[in-house]
Scaffold this active site. Structure first.
Site, PDB file in Angstrom:
ATOM      1  N   THR A  28       0.831  -1.206   0.000  1.00 48.75           N
ATOM      2  CA  THR A  28       0.000   0.000   0.000  1.00 48.75           C
ATOM      3  C   THR A  28       0.865   1.256   0.000  1.00 48.75           C
ATOM      4  O   THR A  28       1.937   1.277   0.618  1.00 48.75           O
ATOM      5  CB  THR A  28      -0.948   0.016   1.214  1.00 48.75           C
ATOM      6  N   LYS A  34       1.668  -4.139   6.368  1.00 53.17           N
ATOM      7  CA  LYS A  34       2.176  -4.147   4.991  1.00 53.17           C
ATOM      8  C   LYS A  34       3.665  -3.772   4.978  1.00 53.17           C
ATOM      9  O   LYS A  34       4.432  -4.279   4.153  1.00 53.17           O
ATOM     10  CB  LYS A  34       1.381  -3.170   4.126  1.00 53.17           C
ATOM     11  N   SER A  72      -1.599   3.326  10.274  1.00 54.06           N
ATOM     12  CA  SER A  72      -2.545   2.466  11.014  1.00 54.06           C
ATOM     13  C   SER A  72      -1.848   1.132  11.231  1.00 54.06           C
ATOM     14  O   SER A  72      -0.807   0.853  10.608  1.00 54.06           O
ATOM     15  CB  SER A  72      -3.835   2.234  10.204  1.00 54.06           C
ATOM     16  N   TYR A 123      -3.022  -1.759  10.277  1.00 52.53           N
ATOM     17  CA  TYR A 123      -3.133  -2.461   8.993  1.00 52.53           C
ATOM     18  C   TYR A 123      -1.982  -2.060   8.067  1.00 52.53           C
ATOM     19  O   TYR A 123      -1.297  -2.916   7.509  1.00 52.53           O
ATOM     20  CB  TYR A 123      -4.494  -2.145   8.329  1.00 52.53           C
TER      21      TYR A 123
HETATM   22  N1  USQ Z   1     -11.581   9.636   4.479  1.00 57.03           N
HETATM   23  C1  USQ Z   1     -12.487  10.676   4.673  1.00 57.03           C
HETATM   24  N2  USQ Z   1     -13.797  10.345   4.792  1.00 57.03           N
HETATM   25  C2  USQ Z   1     -14.255   9.065   4.731  1.00 57.03           C
HETATM   26  C3  USQ Z   1     -13.324   8.024   4.534  1.00 57.03           C
HETATM   27  C4  USQ Z   1     -11.991   8.338   4.423  1.00 57.03           C
HETATM   28  O1  USQ Z   1     -12.118  11.860   4.720  1.00 57.03           O
HETATM   29  O2  USQ Z   1     -15.460   8.854   4.840  1.00 57.03           O
HETATM   30  C5  USQ Z   1     -10.142   9.945   4.320  1.00 57.03           C
HETATM   31  C6  USQ Z   1      -9.251   9.197   5.277  1.00 57.03           C
HETATM   32  O3  USQ Z   1      -9.163   9.861   6.511  1.00 57.03           O
HETATM   33  C7  USQ Z   1      -7.951   9.123   4.498  1.00 57.03           C
HETATM   34  C8  USQ Z   1      -8.400   9.047   3.042  1.00 57.03           C
HETATM   35  O4  USQ Z   1      -9.758   9.501   3.043  1.00 57.03           O
HETATM   36  O5  USQ Z   1      -7.211  10.289   4.680  1.00 57.03           O
HETATM   37  C9  USQ Z   1      -8.335   7.654   2.440  1.00 57.03           C
HETATM   38  O6  USQ Z   1      -9.084   6.796   3.258  1.00 57.03           O
HETATM   39  P1  USQ Z   1      -9.638   5.374   2.732  1.00 57.03           P
HETATM   40  O7  USQ Z   1     -10.540   4.832   3.808  1.00 57.03           O
HETATM   41  O8  USQ Z   1     -10.180   5.507   1.367  1.00 57.03           O
HETATM   42  O9  USQ Z   1      -8.283   4.554   2.573  1.00 57.03           O
HETATM   43  P2  USQ Z   1      -7.340   3.808   3.637  1.00 57.03           P
HETATM   44  O10 USQ Z   1      -7.962   3.640   4.961  1.00 57.03           O
HETATM   45  O11 USQ Z   1      -6.013   4.490   3.618  1.00 57.03           O
HETATM   46  O12 USQ Z   1      -7.198   2.371   3.015  1.00 57.03           O
HETATM   47  C10 USQ Z   1      -7.514   2.077   1.656  1.00 57.03           C
HETATM   48  C11 USQ Z   1      -7.683   0.561   1.511  1.00 57.03           C
HETATM   49  C12 USQ Z   1      -6.364  -0.102   1.842  1.00 57.03           C
HETATM   50  C13 USQ Z   1      -5.268   0.475   0.959  1.00 57.03           C
HETATM   51  C14 USQ Z   1      -5.200   1.991   1.119  1.00 57.03           C
HETATM   52  C15 USQ Z   1      -4.218   2.671   0.202  1.00 57.03           C
HETATM   53  O13 USQ Z   1      -8.703   0.106   2.390  1.00 57.03           O
HETATM   54  O14 USQ Z   1      -6.498  -1.517   1.656  1.00 57.03           O
HETATM   55  O15 USQ Z   1      -4.051  -0.087   1.341  1.00 57.03           O
HETATM   56  O16 USQ Z   1      -6.490   2.529   0.803  1.00 57.03           O
HETATM   57  S1  USQ Z   1      -3.530   4.148   0.918  1.00 57.03           S
HETATM   58  O17 USQ Z   1      -4.608   5.024   1.383  1.00 57.03           O
HETATM   59  O18 USQ Z   1      -2.726   4.814  -0.115  1.00 57.03           O
HETATM   60  O19 USQ Z   1      -2.707   3.747   2.033  1.00 57.03           O
END
Ligand code: USQ
Length: 382
Positions: A144, A185, A179, A181
């Site tokens: 990730t 990774k 996090s 999770y």
């Molecule tokens: N966010 C909001 N509002 C929401 C949901 C999320 O503002 O309702 C924000 C989060 O705080 C974060 C961003 O949007 O800053 C991305 O959140 P996300 O829930 O889309 O992504 P994340 O939790 O980081 O995890 C997801 C996948 C994970 C993958 C990752 C890639 O679930 O499997 O590894 O995206 S990354 O984000 O580049 O680490």
């Protein structure tokens, strides 16, 4: 090629299996339905019901004439894992078999422990099984972009050349995940790098950003072949959530200031990135790392786009800032490199208004199944 897709039931696992099968590869999937069980336990089932893997393989055979082998079991169990690898003897292994949700890993001690044990246990068994039963197989591991965190310098593609006191060397780019999770990774990457050095494994580690969408070339004709569409706070990713929120009239849940910036990609590009990595394998003794995304957006950018397209469709979308349940920078520098997959031939599918509108109109058809009370749960990072 003979390709084993670990985690073949998941949001990306099943679309990947069909995509590789459509391209003429011999594919088998492995899964223990962990993702389904956790969603049921937490009462956050996806938007629509999805057939089990045996049913999906039958539907795919009817649609394409191709067979996908199905193995149901837990890859943390060595006897099961060894049985699958010794019978199938893959040329390539796609490893998605992990607890995939950052919020789930922060839920409580039990969820944290499950995430650690499952994610590292499957990675370790995969390494041991490749060494024992398919030593030349190429491991394509889904990592990730979150492994890097949000440092105040440019993010390179996996590696960093460092000059220190007059001497130079190359190291894994510093990792500081946000996090538990994401931290598993980072640990996976270290484990793979160790065994690449010790045993000469061939590995590609894909640093993927958040994925959006459900449509691929292989599922357009039959909705029963679609992947899960999660929109709850635990398993839903941000853009898929915003689309649901727009359709059901819930304010878009921007966490805090909304300047959090990430690298996003369409689910179609995930499949192409994985296939391109498999068809152009890493060398023996190489840990190859690609940053897997096509465009960067802040949360505010995404909310603005969903509002514009939603309003055009007559939805009257409201954007609202909610207290951020996560501990993360809400305004930050973000400039990650991502040329490796483009050089292999990736042709990105960008986030256009048409792509968003198609997804919104699809969700509108399932609007009656949206459970609005599942959108917010407030799982706190601290
Ligand atoms: N966010 C909001 N509002 C929401 C949901 C999320 O503002 O309702 C924000 C989060 O705080 C974060 C961003 O949007 O800053 C991305 O959140 P996300 O829930 O889309 O992504 P994340 O939790 O980081 O995890 C997801 C996948 C994970 C993958 C990752 C890639 O679930 O499997 O590894 O995206 S990354 O984000 O580049 O680490």
């Amino acid at each position: 090629m003979k390709i084993l897709v670990l985690g073949g039931d998941g949001y990306l696992g099943w679309p990947t299996a069909m995509h590789l099968s459509a391209r003429g590869h011999e594919v088998a999937v492995v899964d223990n339905y962990l993702r389904r069980r956790l969603a049921t336990e937490e009462d956050v089932d996806p938007l629509y019901a999805v057939p089990n893997l045996h049913e999906r393989a039958t539907l795919w055979r009817e649609a394409s004439g191709n067979s996908i082998g199905v193995h149901i079991g837990d890859l943390c169990d060595w006897e099961f894992c060894a049985g699958v690898f010794s019978s199938f003897r893959p040329d390539a292994v796609v490893h998605y078999a992990e607890q995939p949700a950052a919020p789930y890993s922060m839920l409580n001690r039990r969820a944290a422990s499950l995430t650690l044990h499952n994610n590292l246990g499957v990675t370790a068994n995969t390494i041991f099984a490749v060494r024992e039963f398919a030593p030349d197989a190429h491991i394509v591991k889904l990592g990730t972009m979150g492994e890097y965190g949000t440092p105040d310098i440019d993010i390179e593609e996996g590696w960093l050349d460092i000059e220190h006191k007059g001497r130079k060397d190359r190291f894994l780019f510093p990792r500081q995940a946000g996090s538990l999770y994401h931290t598993t990774k980072v640990m996976d990457t270290d484990l793979l790098w160790y065994y690449v050095r010790m045993w000469g494994l061939r590995v590609t580690d894909l640093m993927q950003g958040p994925v959006y969408g459900v449509f691929t070339d292989e599922n357009q004709a039959d909705e029963r072949l679609l992947p899960f569409y999660s929109y709850d706070e635990i398993f839903g990713t941000v853009l898929n959530r915003f689309v649901i929120q727009a359709v059901c009239g819930h304010p878009l849940t921007v966490y805090g200031a909304g300047g959090q910036t990430r690298g996003y990609l369409n689910i179609r590009d995930t499949l192409n990135c994985v296939r391109l990595s498999i068809e152009n394998p890493a060398d023996a003794g190489e840990l190859r790392i690609f940053n897997q995304f096509t465009e960067t957006f802040s949360v505010n950018d995404l909310a603005g786009r969903v509002k514009r397209v939603g309003d055009e469709l007559g939805m009257n979308v409201e954007i609202r800032s909610f207290p951020n349940p996560r501990k993360e920078k809400e305004e930050h520098y973000y400039n990650p490199a991502h040329t490796g997959l483009l050089e292999l031939g990736l042709e990105p599918h960008f986030l256009t208004d048409e792509v968003l509108a198609q997804l919104m109109q699809f969700v509108q058809r399932h609007e009656a199944q949206i459970r609005e009370d599942k959108i917010r749960r407030d799982i706190k990072w601290d």
